[in-house]
Write a protein that holds these residues in place. Structure first.
Motif: not given
Length: 419
Positions: A4-5, A12-13, A18-19, A64-68
């Motif tokens: 998700x974005x 800000x982005x 998403x689960x 959740x945060x999208x982890x790099x």
């Protein structure tokens, strides 16, 4: 799960992951709610986890945060980077196990952390057995019966400390970027337990996702964590994760009308059963051998050959959807397994029946009756461990060979050395 974005009013982005848990089960040892609670509790520690942006208890939905980074450490071509990442990962596990349970405010989500060594070893196994009681009432598998019995008989008698364990940790259950771990992910199995359980889990995940081996990593863990590395306990927990994971996999392989890939479940089953026997043998100090297999004839029957040829030559190349192409390939693999069963199953069943009769010390008529009698003998603990384990290993090697088209989805999987 979805990527998700979300762009805020200030421009800000926020990039998220998403689960949704579609079928939450009351009392299950695995849950998205548990994962969200653990990640939230670890937010202010030095254990890297994704931030929890939101949790909806009614819809069982977590953002959740999208982890790099990437999770595919097993696919990395640079062995030096691979090793550096694995060392950074084991350091993160050491920091996790150093955290004091009372400081994490997780008792509501996980229950009390005042557990005995036996409870640490068996709580999740017993929970799996309760959850799959309906299936197990009508399904009897010799290796599963022996594995469960073995776990109860040989549960560690002591635990250095009870701590938060990830419960399914190891390669591809963490994200990395460059030579550093960015987050430990997939916490739905997290619970209070023996820290050696996580080391056993690392062995299992490294078996399925080879990432440069384990040599020296657990000694490094002991230095970083201050918790002694206990090889016997780690060998126990290798078996524990395999056996507890065997239950839902066998159930899936017996199900009808499933939407997921049966070919992959069968791969997990037959490669997993063989690896379970090898882990048991290593823990018990029993030498096992791969038995001779029937002389192999790759030529298919005309019907099977025509079906597979049409599928692979005429259909798969014309499918536009990656999903449809993947499922069509799975169908071909399953057809190959069916053809091998038709060709070799009777010969192998005759061998199995003879070996079971020798093991029991009495003849039994028919393969199904032999297996049933064997299961009863295992339940009654009438058989010595060593000859039984050697038989179970031969059986697992034969099953893996018979189902080679699915087993080859995970080719050449071997346990990495612990010492």
């Amino acid at each position: 799960a979805w990527l998700t974005s979300v762009r805020s009013a200030d421009g800000s982005l926020a990039e998220g992951f998403l689960r949704v848990e579609r079928n939450p089960r009351e009392g299950s040892t695995v849950s998205l709610a548990r994962e969200a609670a653990i990640c939230a509790a670890l937010q202010d520690t030095d254990v890297p986890v994704p931030a929890v942006y939101a949790w909806d208890p009614d819809r069982h939905l977590a953002l959740f945060e999208r982890v790099p980074g990437s999770a595919a450490i097993d696919k990395h071509e640079d062995a030096s980077i691979q090793r550096a990442v694995m060392e950074d990962f084991i350091d993160a596990v050491a920091r996790l196990h150093q955290l004091r349970p009372g400081n994490l405010d997780l008792e509501k989500a996980l229950g009390s952390f005042e557990l005995s060594a036996r409870e640490c070893a068996l709580a999740d196994v017993e929970s799996q057995l309760r959850q799959f009681a309906g299936f197990l009432q009508h399904y009897r598998d010799p290796l599963m019966l022996y594995g469960i019995q073995w776990l109860r008989r040989f549960a560690p008698g002591q635990v250095h400390r009870v701590c938060l364990v990830q419960g399914d940790t190891g390669p591809v259950n963490f994200m990395f970027e460059g030579d550093r771990v960015t987050a430990l992910v997939d916490w739905e199995w997290g619970h209070w337990g023996d820290p050696m359980e996580d080391l056993g889990n690392i062995c299992v995940r490294e078996f399925w996702n080879p990432s440069g081996g384990l040599r020296g990593l657990f000694e490094r863990y002991a230095k970083r964590s201050g918790i002694p590395y206990e090889p016997r306990a780690v060998r126990y927990y290798r078996v524990q994760q395999n056996v507890r994971g065997m239950i839902p996999i066998h159930a899936a392989c017996q199900s009808r009308g499933m939407r997921e890939s049966m070919a992959w479940y069968m791969a997990y089953r037959y490669v997993g059963d063989r690896s379970t026997c090898e882990a048991l043998a290593d823990a018990m100090g029993v030498a096992i051998e791969r038995p001779p297999m029937p002389e192999e004839d790759r030529e298919l029957s005309p019907l099977a050959d025509a079906a597979l040829g049409s599928l692979r030559r005429d259909l798969v190349p014309e499918l536009q959807s990656t999903f449809a192409s993947s499922r069509a390939t799975d169908v071909g693999i399953l057809l190959e397994c069916m053809a091998r069963r038709q060709r070799y199953a009777a010969e192998l069943e005759a061998i199995e029946a003879a070996e079971i009769a020798d093991l029991l010390g009495q003849p039994v008529t028919g393969f199904a009756a032999s297996v049933d009698r064997l299961c009863q003998a295992i339940e009654d603990q009438r058989l010595a461990d060593e000859p039984l384990l050697r038989y179970l290993a031969r059986r697992a090697y034969r099953d893996e060979w018979l189902h080679a088209p699915v087993s080859e989805l995970y080719p050449d999987r071997r346990w990495s050395a612990l010492d």
